[in-house]
Scaffold this motif. Structure first.
Motif, short mmCIF file in Angstrom:
data_model
loop_
_atom_site.label_atom_id
_atom_site.label_comp_id
_atom_site.label_asym_id
_atom_site.label_seq_id
_atom_site.Cartn_x
_atom_site.Cartn_y
_atom_site.Cartn_z
N GLU A 104 0.82 -1.21 0.00
CA GLU A 104 0.00 0.00 0.00
C GLU A 104 0.86 1.27 0.00
OE1 GLU A 104 -2.38 -2.96 2.64
OE2 GLU A 104 -0.28 -2.58 2.09
N THR A 105 2.05 1.21 0.62
CA THR A 105 2.90 2.40 0.71
C THR A 105 4.12 2.34 -0.20
OG1 THR A 105 4.16 1.45 2.56
CG2 THR A 105 2.19 2.75 3.11
N TRP A 106 4.36 1.22 -0.85
CA TRP A 106 5.52 1.06 -1.73
C TRP A 106 5.45 2.00 -2.92
CZ3 TRP A 106 5.27 -1.30 -6.76
CH2 TRP A 106 6.52 -1.54 -7.34
N ASP A 107 6.60 2.57 -3.30
CA ASP A 107 6.68 3.51 -4.43
C ASP A 107 7.15 2.79 -5.68
OD1 ASP A 107 6.98 5.61 -6.17
OD2 ASP A 107 8.67 6.55 -5.10
N PRO A 108 6.29 2.67 -6.70
CA PRO A 108 6.71 1.98 -7.92
C PRO A 108 7.65 2.81 -8.79
CG PRO A 108 4.47 2.78 -8.15
CD PRO A 108 4.86 3.05 -6.73
N ALA A 109 7.77 4.10 -8.49
CA ALA A 109 8.69 4.98 -9.23
C ALA A 109 8.47 4.93 -10.73
CB ALA A 109 10.14 4.62 -8.88
N GLY A 110 7.21 4.89 -11.13
CA GLY A 110 6.87 4.92 -12.55
C GLY A 110 6.97 3.59 -13.26
N ARG A 111 7.38 2.54 -12.55
CA ARG A 111 7.54 1.24 -13.20
C ARG A 111 6.18 0.54 -13.37
NH1 ARG A 111 11.84 -0.82 -8.90
NH2 ARG A 111 10.44 0.47 -7.64
N THR A 112 6.06 -0.23 -14.43
CA THR A 112 4.85 -1.02 -14.66
C THR A 112 5.24 -2.47 -14.93
OG1 THR A 112 4.85 -0.48 -17.04
CG2 THR A 112 3.55 0.94 -15.56
N PHE A 113 4.22 -3.36 -14.81
CA PHE A 113 4.48 -4.79 -14.88
C PHE A 113 3.38 -5.50 -15.66
CE2 PHE A 113 6.35 -2.92 -11.16
CZ PHE A 113 7.62 -3.46 -11.10
N ASP A 114 3.71 -6.70 -16.14
CA ASP A 114 2.73 -7.51 -16.87
C ASP A 114 1.80 -8.27 -15.94
OD1 ASP A 114 3.70 -6.98 -19.63
OD2 ASP A 114 5.51 -7.93 -18.84
N ALA A 115 2.25 -8.53 -14.72
CA ALA A 115 1.41 -9.20 -13.74
C ALA A 115 1.81 -8.74 -12.34
CB ALA A 115 1.55 -10.72 -13.84
N VAL A 116 0.82 -8.62 -11.48
CA VAL A 116 1.02 -8.45 -10.05
C VAL A 116 0.51 -9.72 -9.40
CG1 VAL A 116 0.40 -7.16 -7.98
CG2 VAL A 116 0.82 -5.94 -10.12
N VAL A 117 1.39 -10.43 -8.69
CA VAL A 117 1.00 -11.69 -8.07
C VAL A 117 1.26 -11.61 -6.57
CG1 VAL A 117 1.55 -12.94 -10.19
CG2 VAL A 117 3.25 -12.84 -8.34
N SER A 118 0.61 -12.49 -5.84
CA SER A 118 0.83 -12.57 -4.40
C SER A 118 0.48 -13.97 -3.93
CB SER A 118 -0.02 -11.53 -3.66
OG SER A 118 0.28 -11.53 -2.27
#
Length: 277
Positions: A104-118
């Motif tokens: 919730e507080t992590w900064d992606p710094a403009g990065r994007t991804f093809d999948a978010v998994v957990s």
């Protein structure tokens, strides 16, 4: 592959993300955690990859890197995020890149991804805020996929666990949970229904799908006690309390022949973003 019906899930859903002190206790012994916790069905890993536009994966609550390494073995590039430096350091030593923080507080710094998994971790994330954050970092056609294992040990083993927990930590909410009659599958169905509802409430997601994978794994007495010591609640016991619990459960396993086969169900809630970010 079977699909879990959201309508069949019990209500209300549990909200473990409000109890982060448990989530952040798993790093007490990362070596044991990585050794004892099971991997995820290859069919799940393959299906996630096949339904994504590329191979760059963001792994939320990556822990020691169990699922991250599975995605790497399948040819993906993985970035992990985890709040526990102890778990993250172990994962780094196995070749997984990890950044420290809650999602919730992590900064992606403009990065994007093809999948978010957990894997086995999304219940420690606010389901609405987490889904909204995932929308921000997913590329068009990307996928949010959260998953975890549901399992019930033989009745003799779960009974011994509940009785021992009641002796060593009677005031703990987990003592009451250990004694409940609700199955792990019912609990996890509720949990993953809550995850799917979080995706709906966050907006900008397709209607979530729920996937199910059934499999089994055999355990010796020592292997199960190794696994049990990594589970929520037991990671917060003192060494003396933990010894009482493990001795009691170990005696119960000895009583049923020294081992057993665990029936696992791995559940997933998954959706793709709709429209533009």
């Amino acid at each position: 592959m079977p699909t879990v019906s959201p309508e069949s899930s019990p209500s209300p859903a549990p909200e473990p993300y409000r109890h982060r002190e448990v989530a952040e206790s798993f790093g007490v012994d990362p070596q044991r955690y990585d050794r004892a916790r099971p991997r995820y069905p290859e069919a799940l890993i393959t299906r996630i990859i096949a339904t994504c536009p590329g191979d760059e994966i963001l792994d939320i609550g990556c822990g020691t890197g169990i699922e991250a390494r599975q995605f790497q073995e399948a040819g993906c590039t993985v970035l992990g995020v985890d709040p526990d430096e102890r778990m993250a350091e172990f994962a780094r030593r196995t070749g997984v890149e990890v950044e420290i923080g809650t999602f919730e507080t992590w900064d992606p710094a403009g990065r994007t991804f093809d999948a978010v998994v957990s894997g086995q971790a999304w219940h420690w994330v606010d389901p609405v805020a987490g889904a909204a954050k995932a929308v921000q970092v997913l590329r068009p056609g990307g996928r949010l996929a959260v998953f975890g294992h549901a399992f019930d040990a033989p009745a003799e083993v779960t009974g011994a666990l509940a009785a021992a927990y009641e002796r060593v930590a009677p005031d703990s909410p987990l003592a009451r949970a250990a004694a409940q009659s609700r199955s792990a599958l019912e609990t996890y169905q509720a949990m993953f229904a809550a995850a799917a509802d979080g995706m709906r409430r966050a907006g900008r997601f397709s209607e979530p799908e729920q996937w199910r994978f059934d499999w089994e794994q055999s355990y010796t007495r020592d292997q199960w006690l190794d696994h049990l010591a990594t589970t929520g609640g037991l990671t917060r016991l003192t060494q003396d309390q933990l010894a009482v619990v493990l001795d009691s459960v170990g005696a119960a396993i000895d009583g049923i022949g020294g081992g057993f086969t665990m029936l696992y169900t791995t559940l997933a809630a998954t959706a793709t973003p709709t429209g533009s970010r």
